[in-house]
Design an enzyme around this catalytic site. Structure first.
Site, PDB file in Angstrom:
ATOM      1  CB  CYS A 112      38.483  39.454  39.594  1.00  0.00           C
ATOM      2  SG  CYS A 112      39.955  40.434  40.019  1.00  0.00           S
ATOM      3  CG  HIS A 113      38.193  44.178  38.002  1.00  0.00           C
ATOM      4  ND1 HIS A 113      39.514  43.329  38.601  1.00  0.00           N
ATOM      5  CD2 HIS A 113      38.128  45.540  38.549  1.00  0.00           C
ATOM      6  CE1 HIS A 113      40.098  44.407  39.164  1.00  0.00           C
ATOM      7  NE2 HIS A 113      39.459  45.467  39.083  1.00  0.00           N
TER       8      HIS A 113
END
Length: 181
Positions: A112-113
């Site tokens: 994800c991030h």
């Protein structure tokens, strides 16, 4: 999968704002495979996980990153979350900790991030990887080949995009740690 990782120590680096599913599900995959995950935080104490934008569970930190020795771990997992990814990449000690795993050629998995942290550590140049779609420009600017795939393995690096990818991410990170010996 039971016992496949035979007590390997895996650092899971996170802070407040970590996406709860992206912390809990890989953690459980590691435990189910016989690994010993440890929560490495930016500080000692507890962190608060999030379920998207809502506060989730409090998690006890096993060791502060300033006291964690990358040499004592077999692998590193970087769960996502916008807040988590941004806070971790802004912490110089955390970035050095992450870079040490790459310098040693150990398995690293990010979802994800979390790849923001990898860009900050300057370890994505020439790598094929994925992330949450909004990071693609940042990763390309840092020299990565960004692709929109469920899970991508490039050498010692495993990356995934989002919570929907967690089953494949968990399986693949376990396989990569097992293959590293």
């Amino acid at each position: 999968m039971s016992g496949e990782l035979n007590g390997k120590r895996v650092a899971v680096l996170a802070t407040d704002g970590v996406e709860q599913a992206e912390l809990d599900q890989p953690w459980q995959a590691l435990v189910d495979a016989g690994a010993r995950p440890e929560l490495v935080g930016l500080e000692a104490g507890t962190i608060t996980a999030y379920q998207h934008i809502d506060k989730g569970d409090a998690k006890d930190v096993d060791v502060a990153v300033s006291d964690a020795d990358p040499d004592s771990y077999d692998a590193l997992v970087l769960p996502g979350g916008v807040i988590n990814g941004d806070f971790v990449r802004a912490d110089r000690g955390a970035v050095r900790f992450v870079k040490a795993f790459f310098d040693a050629g150990k398995p690293v998995a990010a979802i994800c991030h979390a790849p923001w942290v990898l860009a900050e550590a300057d370890v994505v140049r020439g790598r094929r990887m994925t992330s949450w779609p909004s990071l693609q420009t940042d990763l390309r600017n840092a020299g990565a080949e960004w692709v929109d795939e469920e899970v991508v393995v490039d050498g010692n690096l495993t990356t995934s995009r989002k919570p929907d990818d967690l089953p494949a991410f968990g399986r693949t990170l376990v396989e990569q740690i097992a293959a590293a010996g």
